[in-house]
Design a protein around this motif. Structure first.
Motif, PDB file in Angstrom:
ATOM      1  N   TYR A 130       0.837  -1.203   0.000  1.00 32.27           N
ATOM      2  CA  TYR A 130       0.000   0.000   0.000  1.00 32.27           C
ATOM      3  C   TYR A 130       0.872   1.254   0.000  1.00 32.27           C
ATOM      4  N   LYS A 131       1.916   1.235   0.797  1.00 30.46           N
ATOM      5  CA  LYS A 131       2.812   2.401   0.903  1.00 30.46           C
ATOM      6  C   LYS A 131       3.438   2.718  -0.452  1.00 30.46           C
ATOM      7  N   GLU A 132       3.907   1.689  -1.142  1.00 27.37           N
ATOM      8  CA  GLU A 132       4.528   1.916  -2.453  1.00 27.37           C
ATOM      9  C   GLU A 132       3.522   2.495  -3.444  1.00 27.37           C
ATOM     10  N   TYR A 133       2.306   1.995  -3.402  1.00 30.35           N
ATOM     11  CA  TYR A 133       1.276   2.491  -4.316  1.00 30.35           C
ATOM     12  C   TYR A 133       0.911   3.945  -4.000  1.00 30.35           C
ATOM     13  N   TYR A 134       0.682   4.235  -2.731  1.00 29.10           N
ATOM     14  CA  TYR A 134       0.320   5.605  -2.344  1.00 29.10           C
ATOM     15  C   TYR A 134       1.456   6.590  -2.625  1.00 29.10           C
ATOM     16  N   GLU A 135       2.688   6.179  -2.396  1.00 35.83           N
ATOM     17  CA  GLU A 135       3.822   7.062  -2.681  1.00 35.83           C
ATOM     18  C   GLU A 135       3.880   7.424  -4.164  1.00 35.83           C
ATOM     19  N   GLU A 136       3.553   6.459  -5.015  1.00 37.29           N
ATOM     20  CA  GLU A 136       3.548   6.732  -6.453  1.00 37.29           C
ATOM     21  C   GLU A 136       2.438   7.720  -6.814  1.00 37.29           C
ATOM     22  N   ILE A 137       1.259   7.548  -6.234  1.00 33.67           N
ATOM     23  CA  ILE A 137       0.170   8.503  -6.469  1.00 33.67           C
ATOM     24  C   ILE A 137       0.604   9.904  -6.066  1.00 33.67           C
ATOM     25  N   LEU A 138       1.156  10.023  -4.874  1.00 34.69           N
ATOM     26  CA  LEU A 138       1.543  11.340  -4.366  1.00 34.69           C
ATOM     27  C   LEU A 138       2.556  12.007  -5.281  1.00 34.69           C
ATOM     28  N   LYS A 139       3.558  11.262  -5.698  1.00 38.40           N
ATOM     29  CA  LYS A 139       4.584  11.812  -6.580  1.00 38.40           C
ATOM     30  C   LYS A 139       3.969  12.304  -7.892  1.00 38.40           C
ATOM     31  N   LEU A 140       3.055  11.527  -8.444  1.00 37.72           N
ATOM     32  CA  LEU A 140       2.489  11.861  -9.745  1.00 37.72           C
ATOM     33  C   LEU A 140       1.547  13.056  -9.686  1.00 37.72           C
ATOM     34  N   ILE A 141       0.687  13.108  -8.672  1.00 36.64           N
ATOM     35  CA  ILE A 141      -0.256  14.240  -8.637  1.00 36.64           C
ATOM     36  C   ILE A 141       0.428  15.535  -8.230  1.00 36.64           C
ATOM     37  N   LYS A 142       1.581  15.436  -7.585  1.00 29.43           N
ATOM     38  CA  LYS A 142       2.355  16.650  -7.313  1.00 29.43           C
ATOM     39  C   LYS A 142       2.936  17.226  -8.599  1.00 29.43           C
ATOM     40  N   SER A 143       3.213  16.359  -9.574  1.00 27.88           N
ATOM     41  CA  SER A 143       3.877  16.779 -10.806  1.00 27.88           C
ATOM     42  C   SER A 143       2.918  17.053 -11.953  1.00 27.88           C
ATOM     43  N   PHE A 144       1.690  16.538 -11.862  1.00 30.82           N
ATOM     44  CA  PHE A 144       0.754  16.611 -12.984  1.00 30.82           C
ATOM     45  C   PHE A 144      -0.444  17.470 -12.602  1.00 30.82           C
ATOM     46  N   ASN A 145      -0.855  18.338 -13.533  1.00 25.84           N
ATOM     47  CA  ASN A 145      -1.935  19.273 -13.226  1.00 25.84           C
ATOM     48  C   ASN A 145      -3.157  19.141 -14.121  1.00 25.84           C
TER      49      ASN A 145
END
Length: 267
Positions: A130-145
């Motif tokens: 779960y942590k790996e999946y959530y970390e990927e979401i966080l990284k992506l939505i910080k970079s994508f608008n």
């Protein structure tokens, strides 16, 4: 409003646009958004990609449906775009090149691996996966608008091989909070995806407690989607989901035109 509907433009769907519209009317819906998949650089090369050149015919077919069902159903031009770190510029270019009403940003791959595949979980505990999946979401939505809402936040629970527990939504709460806060700070919304009711957890994605937390943190933009790939799943469990959304502190859903939000009262 059903804001997550897949037609046969998605490789995993078995529902024509016309069948989806007829079912939506039968279910008493006023509005739907077609949100077929774009997943660029999908690792399984045996599956034909959603080619951007298909978007022209995709829009033409949605416009045919708009004309066919005028006065009976409002039909919006949407997309579910799968994010990966190395394709964000290409994703943004696609969104900016077409007149979308609505864009769902989803994460279906982590390091090129879909949590649908068992290999994703090898050597990991439930919390680590779960942590790996959530970390990927966080990284992506910080970079994508270039999106309106985050799709199925806890998608990983759909395919996790670990036993389902009622406390699964409490895994990695600080990471989930950071995801929600990022959405709020960027003026982005959260999807309530009712396909979770078809899962052993018998809860929407995300879990109602996460929906309530989004509201508590100041979130306002929320959409309701069935993630339907067949007619019988259009508007699936919407009455139950609406009750959960209201209990979470919301009195409106959000519709989109030209990617601009409009708040619609929940009756």
């Amino acid at each position: 409003m059903d804001y997550h509907v897949h037609s046969t433009y998605s490789l995993d769907s078995h529902m024509s646009m016309e069948a989806a519209c007829l079912q939506a009317i039968e279910a008493g819906l006023k509005e739907i958004a077609f949100t077929d998949h774009i997943d660029i650089d999908w690792p399984d090369k045996t599956i034909p990609p959603f080619d951007i050149r298909m978007l022209d015919s995709y829009f033409e077919d949605i416009e045919k449906m708009q004309n066919m069902f005028k006065g009976q159903l409002v039909i919006k031009k949407g997309i579910e775009i799968g994010l990966q770190p190395h394709i964000l510029d290409e994703c943004a270019s696609i969104v900016n090149s077409y007149p979308f009403d609505f864009v769902i940003a989803s994460v279906h791959l982590v390091g090129g691996v879909d949590p649908y595949w068992g290999v994703f979980y090898q050597g990991k505990t439930k919390e680590e996966s779960y942590k790996e999946y959530y970390e990927e979401i966080l990284k992506l939505i910080k970079s994508f608008n270039e999106f309106n809402v985050l799709g199925h936040l806890d998608y990983i629970k759909r395919y996790s091989p670990f036993p389902v527990e009622k406390t699964d939504h409490l895994l990695c709460t600080s990471l989930v909070d950071e995801i929600l806060q990022t959405l709020i700070s960027k003026g982005k919304g959260l999807e309530v995806n009712t396909s979770g009711y078809r899962h052993a957890s018998e809860a929407p994605m995300p879990h109602p407690d996460i929906i309530a937390r989004y509201r508590e943190l100041g979130g306002r933009i929320i959409t309701l989607g069935s993630d339907a790939h067949t007619p019988e799943h259009v508007a699936f469990k919407f009455e139950t989901a609406l009750q959960e959304i209201k209990r979470s502190g919301f009195d409106t859903l959000t519709s989109f035109t030209g990617m601009q939000p409009e708040f619609v009262a929940i009756t």
